[in-house]
Enzyme design. Structure first.
Site, PDB file in Angstrom:
ATOM      1  N   ASP A  67      -3.749  20.043   2.150  1.00  0.00           N
ATOM      2  CA  ASP A  67      -3.259  19.331   3.332  1.00  0.00           C
ATOM      3  C   ASP A  67      -2.048  20.006   3.962  1.00  0.00           C
ATOM      4  OD1 ASP A  67      -1.606  18.737   1.160  1.00  0.00           O
ATOM      5  OD2 ASP A  67      -2.225  16.651   1.038  1.00  0.00           O
ATOM      6  N   ASN A 136       0.073   5.070  -4.646  1.00  0.00           N
ATOM      7  CA  ASN A 136      -0.953   4.166  -4.107  1.00  0.00           C
ATOM      8  C   ASN A 136      -2.369   4.705  -4.328  1.00  0.00           C
ATOM      9  OD1 ASN A 136      -1.121   6.254  -2.273  1.00  0.00           O
ATOM     10  ND2 ASN A 136      -0.586   5.056  -0.473  1.00  0.00           N
ATOM     11  N   HIS A 138      -3.428   7.775  -3.539  1.00  0.00           N
ATOM     12  CA  HIS A 138      -3.928   8.783  -2.601  1.00  0.00           C
ATOM     13  C   HIS A 138      -4.116  10.130  -3.304  1.00  0.00           C
ATOM     14  CE1 HIS A 138       0.444   9.785  -1.323  1.00  0.00           C
ATOM     15  NE2 HIS A 138      -0.012  10.866  -1.936  1.00  0.00           N
ATOM     16  N   GLU A 143      -5.287   8.271   2.265  1.00  0.00           N
ATOM     17  CA  GLU A 143      -4.620   7.015   1.934  1.00  0.00           C
ATOM     18  C   GLU A 143      -5.648   5.929   1.639  1.00  0.00           C
ATOM     19  OE1 GLU A 143      -1.593   7.131   1.379  1.00  0.00           O
ATOM     20  OE2 GLU A 143      -0.445   8.264   2.858  1.00  0.00           O
TER      21      GLU A 143
END
Ligand code: F6R
Length: 240
Positions: A67, A136, A138, A143
């Site tokens: 990314d 979380n 990811h 996400e």
């Protein structure tokens, strides 16, 4: 999923580096997927030390990063291109032209997503993908709620992710709000995955990954359906 339990961050980094080095040495050519963030820094340090001491060569390695922030050019100190050059590429003998990271400053970001996905496919896919995980769940910048069918795409970063990454910027306001990331489907196409998890803050994420449901609200759970995942987790993440 194969879970390797280690004592601490140092041991995780050594084990991960050994794993990667073995692949690099064995394979004639290797497409290596890479991650940024705090987790792989120690692994990269070990790869560099081994390259210097034992001469492991990366001339036949092609890399693909997960990314990049949208809006940052490769020479911006906070870009993932800059991070990769600093933390790894400039210290080993990988051919710079064979290191691929999505461009955060491409004139047409939708086209950049298509180009990046195509580039990986044209190279025959990723052999080994290194991953970290967000609190979380990811992976990459996928996400919660991201479709398991997603290819490389643009995302709005979750506030929790921007806050977690603000430590690298001078203020939260400076953290970009968008990123480009390999999708879950892109990651799942990798032949093999090595996921590193360290620290108490990741304990819940690891527990969800091992025992929770496979669900798009917890992106990393997709990995449960992958045939070849190795997790290296330290005692703090495991809860020992
Ligand atoms: C980085 C990436 C992210 C990180 C994750 C964990 O390229 O794709 O998914 O792996 O945010 O970050 P750290 O390692 O800083 O806890």
């Amino acid at each position: 999923m194969n879970l390797i339990e280690v004592k601490d961050y140092e041991e995780m980094s050594e084990r991960a580096a050994r794993y990667i080095i073995e692949k690099v040495r064995q394979a004639k050519t290797l497409n290596l997927g890479l991650a940024t963030g705090g987790t792989p820094v120690g692994t990269y340090k070990n790869l560099i030390a081994d390259h210097k001491e034992n001469g492991t060569s990366y001339q036949n390695v092609t890399t693909f990063n997960l990314d990049e922030y949208v809006g940052l050019s490769g020479d911006d100190r906070n870009s993932y291109r800059f991070y990769m050059n600093e933390e790894l590429f400039s210290h080993i003998d990988v051919v710079q032209a064979n290191t691929h990271i999505p461009r955060g400053d491409a004139p047409d970001m939708q086209q950049e997503c298509l180009n990046y996905e195509k580039l990986i496919a044209e190279h025959g896919g990723i052999d080994l993908q290194l991953l970290g995980i967000g609190t979380n769940g990811h992976i990459g910048f996928n996400e919660p709620g991201t479709s398991f069918d997603s290819a490389t795409h643009l995302v709005d970063l979750a506030e929790s992710t921007r806050e977690a990454n603000a430590r690298y910027f001078s203020s939260l306001a400076e953290v970009p709000t968008k990123a480009i990331t390999m999708g879950i489907a892109t990651i799942m196409k990798s032949k093999e995955i090595l996921l590193l998890i360290s620290g108490q803050s990741k304990r819940e994420a690891l527990s969800n990954l091992l025992h929770g449901e496979v669900n798009e609200n917890f992106p990393a759970s997709a990995l449960r359906n992958h045939p070849c995942v190795t997790i290296i987790a330290d005692n703090a993440a495991i809860g020992k």
